[in-house]
Motif scaffolding. Structure first.
Motif, PDB file in Angstrom:
ATOM      1  N   TRP A 122       0.848  -1.186   0.000  1.00 41.29           N
ATOM      2  CA  TRP A 122       0.000   0.000   0.000  1.00 41.29           C
ATOM      3  C   TRP A 122       0.889   1.242   0.000  1.00 41.29           C
ATOM      4  CZ3 TRP A 122      -4.762  -1.670  -0.814  1.00 41.29           C
ATOM      5  CH2 TRP A 122      -5.113  -2.942  -0.344  1.00 41.29           C
TER       6      TRP A 122
ATOM      7  N   VAL B 200      -7.944   3.505   4.255  1.00 41.76           N
ATOM      8  CA  VAL B 200      -8.830   4.023   3.206  1.00 41.76           C
ATOM      9  C   VAL B 200      -8.550   3.297   1.896  1.00 41.76           C
ATOM     10  CG1 VAL B 200      -9.360   6.041   1.785  1.00 41.76           C
ATOM     11  CG2 VAL B 200      -9.185   6.271   4.274  1.00 41.76           C
ATOM     12  N   ARG B 201      -7.277   3.079   1.599  1.00 42.79           N
ATOM     13  CA  ARG B 201      -6.919   2.361   0.376  1.00 42.79           C
ATOM     14  C   ARG B 201      -7.365   0.898   0.444  1.00 42.79           C
ATOM     15  NH1 ARG B 201      -4.207   6.690   0.690  1.00 42.79           N
ATOM     16  NH2 ARG B 201      -3.159   7.676  -1.099  1.00 42.79           N
TER      17      ARG B 201
ATOM     18  N   GLU C  13      -9.971  -0.254   2.040  1.00 46.56           N
ATOM     19  CA  GLU C  13     -11.417  -0.273   1.824  1.00 46.56           C
ATOM     20  C   GLU C  13     -11.764  -0.046   0.359  1.00 46.56           C
ATOM     21  OE1 GLU C  13     -12.621   2.740   4.531  1.00 46.56           O
ATOM     22  OE2 GLU C  13     -12.632   1.410   6.294  1.00 46.56           O
ATOM     23  N   GLN C  14     -11.002   0.834  -0.297  1.00 48.40           N
ATOM     24  CA  GLN C  14     -11.245   1.076  -1.729  1.00 48.40           C
ATOM     25  C   GLN C  14     -10.968  -0.179  -2.562  1.00 48.40           C
ATOM     26  OE1 GLN C  14      -8.672   4.437  -2.352  1.00 48.40           O
ATOM     27  NE2 GLN C  14     -10.256   5.955  -1.804  1.00 48.40           N
ATOM     28  N   ALA C  15     -10.058  -1.015  -2.043  1.00 50.54           N
ATOM     29  CA  ALA C  15      -9.715  -2.268  -2.740  1.00 50.54           C
ATOM     30  C   ALA C  15     -10.656  -3.403  -2.374  1.00 50.54           C
ATOM     31  CB  ALA C  15      -8.268  -2.649  -2.432  1.00 50.54           C
ATOM     32  N   GLY C  16     -11.683  -3.120  -1.571  1.00 50.82           N
ATOM     33  CA  GLY C  16     -12.682  -4.128  -1.238  1.00 50.82           C
ATOM     34  C   GLY C  16     -12.440  -4.851   0.060  1.00 50.82           C
TER      35      GLY C  16
END
Length: 685
Positions: free
Chosen positions: A321, A359-360, A362-365
Motif C-alpha cells: 500500500w 482508506v486504500r 477499503e477502496q480495494a474491497g
C-alpha cells in the motif's frame, strides 16, 4: 475590657467555659480513639485497598491531634434565633463554639464548629451595623492552652457602643517564637471575604507589609479543602514560596488547621529537570526570563518536524500500500496547524498514516477494523517514517543547543530577540552534554517550558503563589502550567519586588500566569507592623512604587522605632541586639549580605548565640542573623537593621536596593532599631 476571673475558681461564666473546653477535649480524644480502633480486616478486597484505607485512617488520626498549647476554640456565637430551622415563637437562639476544627460528642452533636463552616462566618463578618442575626459574640483569652479571660460584644444591643476588642489586639500583638502561627482567631472581615472566595476563580491579593496576605492565602487553602475536599483530594493543592526558609517558616500553619495533605515547593523545585550549578548575571537572567523566550522555544521545538520527500510503502502480507509524499505532507501540515503539543502530535501521526492506508484497503474491497489500523501504525516502515518526519525531542538537549549554538539560536530568535540579546544569553563556553552543563535557575525554567511544549504538564486543583512580585514572566508561565485546569491565589506586594524582572503590574503578571480574568484585591490595613515603623518605611514608596496605596496600620506603638547614628556601628548593633533580647519574643538582625560575616564575628565576640534563617528559635536562642536577600516573607518581634545604605548598595541598581531596604524595614512586629554609620539613603530623609 476582657473579663478575667480567679484561675482557681470554677464557678461563673469562665468556669462554665473551662468546663466546655475540658468536655470538648475529651470528645476530641474519643473521636481519635474511635479512629484508632477501626478494624478494616474484613472490609477490604485486597492488600492494595487495605493499604489505601489504612493510610486514610492514619491521616485522620493525625488530623484529630489535640495540640495542648493551641486553643481548641477561640470564640462563641449566640444567635438571636434558631439556625437552619423554622423559628418558633419565643424560641431562644442557637449557641456555637468556633474553633480550628469540628468536634462532636458521642451523640454526634457539635461541641466545636469548624471556623470554615457557614454558621461560623458571622464570627468574622458580623458588626453593629450588620449583626447577621448574632446576639452575642464572645472571644476567649488563653494562657498555656487554658482559658483565662473572655470578652463579649452584644451586637444586637443598640445601647452598647462598638469597641475595639482588647483580646483581639492582644492576640495580634502576641510575641512569637518559632514558625508562623495561624490567624484563624483574628481574621478580619476584608480578609475573610478573600479566604471564602470560591474555588472556580483566581484571586490576586496585593498587600503591603503586615496586612496578612500570606496568612490569608494559607487560610484560603484550608477553606477550599473544607468546602471542596473531594474534588481537591483528586486534583491536589500546592503552596509555592520564594525559598526554603520561607516554606519552613509557614509549614506549621496548615497542620494546625487540620490540613496535612498540602504540598509546599519553590519555583525551582517545580522545574528541577536538571541540576542547577551555575548562575546568570542580571542581563542574561532578564532575557531568559522574558516571555518572548516562549516563542523562541516553540519555534525551536517545531523546527524538528520535516516534510516527507518521498512516498511511504506499507507491506502487509502479499499486498503493498502506497501513501504518496503529498498526502503525507497534508497530514503533517494538518497536525502542525492544530498547534497541539509536539509529543501528542507525534503519537497521532502513525495513526493518521495508518488511517490513510485503511482508506486504500477499503477502496480495494477489504474490510479492515481498528486492530488492523493499530497493526499498520506499528508497521516498521510507518515507524521509520514517523521517526524521520517527527523525531523525538529532548527538552534539555534542545535548550542546551539554543544556548550553545549561535546559528541555531539566531534562526529561531529572528524577529523576537535582538542580536545583542542573543549574545547575552549564549554561553561563553558551550557544554558538551546535559550533565556537564552548568545550568542556571533561569535555564531550568526554559527546559520546563520546552518540556510542556512536548508533553502537557499535570495541572492541580489549586495553587497558592506567595511573594509573586519577584517572579519572571517565564516563571509565571511555569506556575500557570500547574493550574491550567484549576485556580490560583496569587499573593504579593509590588513595592517589595527585588529582582531585575520584578512585576510591574498585576494585570501583566496574571496574563503570563494564564489567569487574565482573576479578581485583584488590595489589603491596605496593617495589623502586625506598628504604625510608626510602617510610616517610616513608607517614605520609600514614592521612589519604589509610585501610586501604590500606603499601608495604614491599626497599631499605634510609641517608641517602636529608633534610628541611631553611630561612630562604631558593629559594637552598637551588638548592643541593640542585647537591648532587644531583654524583651519577650524573636529578634532578627538584618544586614546586607556582604556584612553578615562581620556581624557574625561581632556577635560571637560578644558571646551572643544566633541562628540562620529557617532555623527554629528556642527560648534560649531567639536571635536570628538574616541576610537582607532572605528577609522577605519573614517577621520578628524585634528587628535590628544594620547600615541601610549597605543594603541599598548591595543590589544592582538603586531602585532595587531601596525595595530591598523597604522589605528589611518592615519585618518588625513590636520594635525596630536602625543603626547606621554611613548617611541614610536620601529617600528616608
Amino acid at each position: 475590657m476582657p473579663v478575667q476571673e480567679d484561675p482557681t475558681r470554677d464557678a461563673g461564666p469562665l468556669g462554665r467555659e473551662r468546663a466546655h473546653l475540658a468536655a470538648s477535649r475529651a470528645a476530641l480524644r474519643a473521636m481519635r480513639e474511635d479512629a484508632e480502633g477501626l478494624d478494616i480486616r474484613d472490609v477490604t478486597a485486597n492488600w492494595v485497598n487495605a493499604a489505601v484505607l489504612q493510610h486514610q485512617i492514619d491521616e485522620r488520626i493525625k488530623s484529630l491531634a489535640d495540640l495542648a498549647h493551641t486553643p481548641l476554640f477561640f470564640g462563641r456565637l449566640t444567635y438571636l434565633h434558631p439556625v437552619g430551622a423554622e423559628e418558633a415563637e419565643g424560641a431562644a437562639g442557637d449557641q456555637f463554639y468556633i474553633g480550628r476544627r469540628h468536634v462532636h460528642d458521642a451523640d454526634g452533636d457539635p461541641m466545636v464548629i469548624d471556623w470554615r463552616a457557614p454558621v461560623s462566618q458571622p464570627f468574622y463578618q458580623a458588626s453593629k451595623q450588620k449583626p447577621m442575626d448574632v446576639a452575642l459574640r464572645r472571644r476567649f483569652g488563653y494562657t498555656g492552652g487554658e482559658i483565662t479571660a473572655y470578652e463579649d460584644e452584644h451586637l444586637s444591643d443598640p445601647s452598647e457602643a462598638a469597641q475595639t476588642s482588647k483580646l483581639l489586639q492582644q492576640e495580634i500583638e502576641r510575641p512569637r517564637v518559632g514558625p508562623m502561627r495561624d490567624i484563624v482567631a483574628t481574621i478580619q472581615p476584608e480578609q475573610d471575604e478573600i479566604v471564602r472566595s470560591g474555588l472556580g476563580g483566581t484571586v490576586c491579593v496585593q498587600g503591603g507589609p503586615g496586612t496578612g496576605k500570606t496568612a490569608v492565602g494559607l487560610h484560603r487553602v484550608a477553606y477550599l479543602l473544607y468546602a471542596h475536599r473531594e474534588r481537591l483530594a483528586r486534583t491536589g493543592t500546592l503552596v509555592i514560596g520564594p525559598n526554603k526558609s520561607f516554606l519552613h517558616y509557614i509549614e506549621q500553619v496548615l497542620p494546625a488547621l487540620g490540613e496535612l495533605e498540602v504540598q509546599q515547593a519553590t519555583v525551582d523545585d517545580l522545574v528541577a529537570h536538571v541540576e542547577v550549578r551555575g548562575t546568570d548575571d542580571a542581563a542574561s537572567a532578564l532575557v531568559k526570563g522574558d516571555a518572548r523566550m516562549a516563542e523562541v522555544l516553540r519555534r525551536a521545538v517545531r523546527s524538528h518536524v520535516s516534510m516527507p520527500a518521498e512516498a511511504l510503502m506499507v507491506v502487509r502480507g502479499s499486498r503493498r500500500w502506497r501513501v504518496p509524499a503529498y498526502e503525507l505532507e497534508e497530514i503533517v501540515r494538518e497536525l502542525l496547524d492544530r498547534d497541539i503539543r509536539y509529543g501528542a502530535a507525534r503519537e497521532a501521526l502513525p495513526q493518521r498514516i495508518a488511517h490513510a492506508v485503511l482508506v486504500r484497503m477499503e477502496q480495494a474491497g477489504e474490510a479492515p477494523d481498528d486492530r488492523v489500523q493499530d497493526a499498520v501504525a506499528r508497521n516498521t516502515a510507518v515507524k521509520a517514517a514517523v521517526k524521520a518526519i517527527w523525531p523525538p525531542v529532548d527538552p534539555a538537549k534542545l535548550v542546551l543547543r539554543l544556548l550553545s549554538d549561535a546559528d541555531f539560536l539566531a534562526e529561531h530568535a529572528e524577529g523576537v530577540l535582538s542580536e545583542e540579546e542573543q549574545r547575552t544569553i549564549l554561553w561563553a563556553k558551550p557544554a558538551r552534554s546535559v550533565k556537564s552543563a552548568k545550568w542556571s535557575a533561569a535555564d531550568a525554567v526554559l527546559i520546563d517550558e520546552a518540556a510542556d511544549l512536548v508533553t502537557r504538564t499535570h495541572s492541580l486543583g489549586h495553587v497558592v503563589l506567595d511573594e509573586a512580585q519577584d517572579l519572571s514572566p517565564m516563571q509565571y508561565r511555569a506556575v500557570g502550567r500547574r493550574c491550567t485546569t484549576g485556580s490560583a491565589t496569587v499573593l504579593g506586594d509590588l513595592a517589595q519586588g527585588t529582582t531585575p524582572w520584578a512585576t510591574r503590574s498585576w494585570g501583566e503578571a496574571l496574563g503570563h500566569l494564564g489567569k487574565q480574568d482573576a479578581v485583584i484585591e488590595e489589603l491596605t490595613a496593617g495589623f502586625r507592623v506598628p504604625r510608626e515603623v510602617i510610616a517610616y518605611a513608607s517614605r520609600l514608596l514614592p521612589s519604589i512604587a509610585p501610586g501604590l496605596t500606603e499601608v495604614s496600620s491599626v497599631r499605634e506603638s510609641p517608641g517602636s522605632l529608633s534610628v541611631r547614628e553611630s561612630s562604631a556601628p558593629d559594637e552598637d548593633v551588638v548592643a541593640a541586639c542585647m537591648e532587644s533580647l531583654a524583651h519577650e519574643g524573636s529578634i532578627g538582625l538584618i544586614a546586607a549580605d556582604a556584612r553578615i560575616p562581620v556581624l557574625a564575628k561581632a556577635l560571637e565576640g560578644a558571646g551572643l548565640g544566633y541562628l540562620g534563617p529557617g532555623e527554629e528559635t528556642t527560648p534560649d536562642t531567639r536571635l536570628t542573623l538574616v541576610p537582607a536577600s532572605l528577609a522577605k516573607g519573614l517577621e520578628y518581634d524585634y528587628v535590628v537593621l544594620d547600615e541601610p545604605s549597605a543594603v541599598v548598595a548591595g543590589e544592582p541598581d538603586e531602585r532595587t536596593g531601596l525595595r530591598r531596604l523597604y522589605v528589611a524595614l518592615t519585618r518588625a512586629v513590636s520594635g525596630l532599631i536602625v543603626v547606621h554609620g554611613e548617611p541614610l539613603p536620601e529617600a528616608l530623609g
